[in-house]
Design a protein around this motif. Structure first.
Motif, short mmCIF file in Angstrom:
data_model
loop_
_atom_site.label_atom_id
_atom_site.label_comp_id
_atom_site.label_asym_id
_atom_site.label_seq_id
_atom_site.Cartn_x
_atom_site.Cartn_y
_atom_site.Cartn_z
N ALA A 63 7.01 1.83 -0.30
CA ALA A 63 7.43 3.12 0.27
C ALA A 63 6.32 3.70 1.15
N ALA A 64 5.09 3.59 0.69
CA ALA A 64 3.96 4.08 1.50
C ALA A 64 3.87 3.31 2.81
N THR A 65 4.05 2.00 2.74
CA THR A 65 3.97 1.17 3.94
C THR A 65 5.09 1.50 4.92
N GLU A 66 6.30 1.73 4.40
CA GLU A 66 7.44 2.09 5.26
C GLU A 66 7.13 3.38 6.02
N ARG A 67 6.56 4.35 5.32
CA ARG A 67 6.23 5.63 5.97
C ARG A 67 5.00 5.51 6.87
N LEU A 68 4.08 4.61 6.53
CA LEU A 68 2.93 4.38 7.40
C LEU A 68 3.34 3.86 8.76
N VAL B 28 -4.71 -0.90 -6.13
CA VAL B 28 -3.73 -1.32 -5.12
C VAL B 28 -3.69 -0.35 -3.94
N PHE B 29 -3.89 0.95 -4.19
CA PHE B 29 -3.87 1.88 -3.07
C PHE B 29 -5.15 1.79 -2.25
N ALA C 20 -10.17 6.95 -4.35
CA ALA C 20 -9.14 6.95 -5.39
C ALA C 20 -8.04 7.94 -5.02
N PRO C 21 -6.76 7.57 -5.18
CA PRO C 21 -5.68 8.50 -4.88
C PRO C 21 -5.59 9.60 -5.93
N VAL C 22 -5.02 10.72 -5.54
CA VAL C 22 -4.70 11.79 -6.49
C VAL C 22 -3.40 11.40 -7.18
#
Length: 477
Positions: A219-224, A264-265, A281-283
């Motif tokens: 999902a992150a990649t699609e939005r990126l 992974v992020f 590190a992501p929140v």
């Protein structure tokens, strides 16, 4: 006073792993002790019963390790009457992070100011507001002091389609909306993250930990991709995005998953930004799964939510949200809030950085989940990316497969639900409950106008209620 002769200290001889394996194999009457005692976690990752230092996974890099402490979170619908009074009551019971769901710009300005005032009364430094808006939040950003209150956006267009059934997923339109939101966020001086990638509703619909992480990455990649077309750099987009995940019943699986998110992020960030992103590190916002709260013996649900909180705290979530052990229960609401306080102030879980670090088993499980999720994410990319993968029916099939497997495990007796399949309460007790459902069939997701499945029906379904314990035992015998 007569002197006391103390015994000499005992000396323990070291035992090699080979010697241990031989002895265990002989005792069990098997050839391979590791194979006989290995366990497949709920994520599908295979783990051993014993790890040595050389067999554990690599430790998290120092700047990706979880830091001590978290904030107790709760979601409030902005359409709730006198929402500020409800928030104030929750703050007095230990809440430090508020998640507002709905059209926040439609909230009365005085009521919103009262919500901010309630949060300002907390003892926690910089309480949080996390939005889950129906659109891009505008007016409310201008009245929030970014120094006193940390403000997070909850904008996730994929969730809008899959979980909420609102409109179609239009990558180009989404990118422009995110561009406008990021610009407004910067102009308002907010330091919290404006965007969110949410996988918690898929966990509610039946996905496991690896499924969830792979979906988050896809999902992150699609939005990126859309962000890049709109002129938003990958580094800027990722540094403005928080992650929301579900936390389930398998304690070590969930701890390892929360730690694996960091790996992974960071890898996605490095890949998308050509290495110019840094290991940040992501929140992470963690929410305990409602679907694991059994409709009978509801008092046992309080222990399940404690497990959710423990996993979130040890795994390094920044905020943790727990469901009441019983819907609509005032006692359940208070217990969900004070569970955080007991774990933080009495069990001292908030005093240690990365409590699970150094456990060879947890490090190995963290590495295994991260690798499995990354491999599954790459498979989604090979299928054409998230949109193509979902439109092919793969997501709907995956969720149905997971739910069918759960139903089969419950009826076979290999999936234990305390108070339901094992150790049920005496008949007629208050905690017995009255809910009645069947595991013969699991609900299916409908398909929206976008061609994507609407998983809302699956998310709202409770944990499947199996046959009563007595009948299940008879079936197994």
């Amino acid at each position: 006073m007569a002197s006391i002769d103390l015994p000499e200290p005992m000396e323990w001889s070291s035992v090699s792993r080979e010697r241990w394996a031989e002895r265990v194999a002989a005792d069990l009457g098997v050839e391979d002790a590791d194979a006989a005692l290995a366990r497949t976690a709920s994520s599908g990752v295979r783990t051993r019963v014993l790890y040595t230092e050389s067999e554990g996974g690599p430790a998290l890099p120092e700047n990706l390790r979880p830091r001590r402490g978290w904030k107790a979170c709760e979601t409030f619908d902005v359409s709730l009457e006198r929402v500020s009074s409800v928030v104030r009551e929750a703050v007095l019971e230990g809440l430090a992070s508020v998640r507002l769901a709905g059209d926040v710009d439609a909230l009365d300005p005085e009521e919103f100011t009262a919500v901010l005032s309630a949060l300002g009364a907390t003892k926690i430094d910089r309480p949080q507001i996390v939005l889950r808006p129906t659109g891009t939040p505008g007016r409310v950003l201008d009245v929030v002091d970014g120094v006193a209150v940390e403000f997070f956006g909850g904008f996730d267009p994929v969730r809008n389609v899959l979980a909420d059934g609102r409109g179609r997923f239009d990558g180009a339109a989404v990118a422009q909306e995110e561009l406008a939101l990021l610009g407004h966020w910067k102009a308002s001086g907010q330091t919290g993250r404006a965007l969110e990638v949410d996988g918690s509703y898929l966990r509610e619909a039946g996905a496991n930990a690896v499924d969830e992480l792979a979906f988050l990455l896809a999902a992150a990649t699609e939005r990126l991709r859309g962000a890049a077309r709109a002129g938003i750099g990958a580094r800027a987009w990722l540094r403005q995005t928080a992650v929301r995940v579900g936390v389930g019943r398998d304690l070590f699986d969930e701890i390892a998953k929360l730690r694996a998110i960091r790996l992974v992020f960071a890898k996605l960030c490095q890949s998308a930004a050509d290495g110019d992103c840094g290991l940040v590190a992501p929140v992470v916002h963690a929410v305990g799964l409602v679907r694991e709260l059994a409709p009978v013996d509801r008092a046992s649900n309080a222990l399940r939510t404690s497990s959710h909180a423990f996993a979130g705290a040890v795994g390094g979530a920044h905020t943790i949200e727990l469901a009441p052990f019983e819907r609509g229960s005032r006692i359940g609401e208070r217990l969900a809030r004070t569970t955080h306080s007991v774990l933080a102030h009495e069990a001292h879980l908030a005093r240690v950085d990365d409590p699970a670090g150094g456990s060879w088993y947890v490090e190995a499980l963290t590495d295994g989940i991260a690798r499995a999720a990354w491999d599954r994410f790459r498979a989604i990319e090979r299928a054409g990316g998230l949109a193509s993968w979902i439109e092919s029916g793969a997501l709907a099939s995956l969720l149905e497969e997971r739910r069918s497997a759960l139903a089969a495990a419950v009826n076979a007796g290999t999936h234990t639900i305390v108070g339901v399949t094992e150790y049920p309460p005496p008949p007629g007790t208050e905690s017995e409950g009255t809910a009645s459902r069947s595991t013969a069939a699991s609900p299916r997701s409908s398909v929206g106008a976008s061609g994507w499945p609407l998983v809302e029906g699956l998310c709202e379904a409770d944990l499947l209620e199996p046959e009563p314990a007595a009948r299940t035992a008879e079936a197994r015998s």
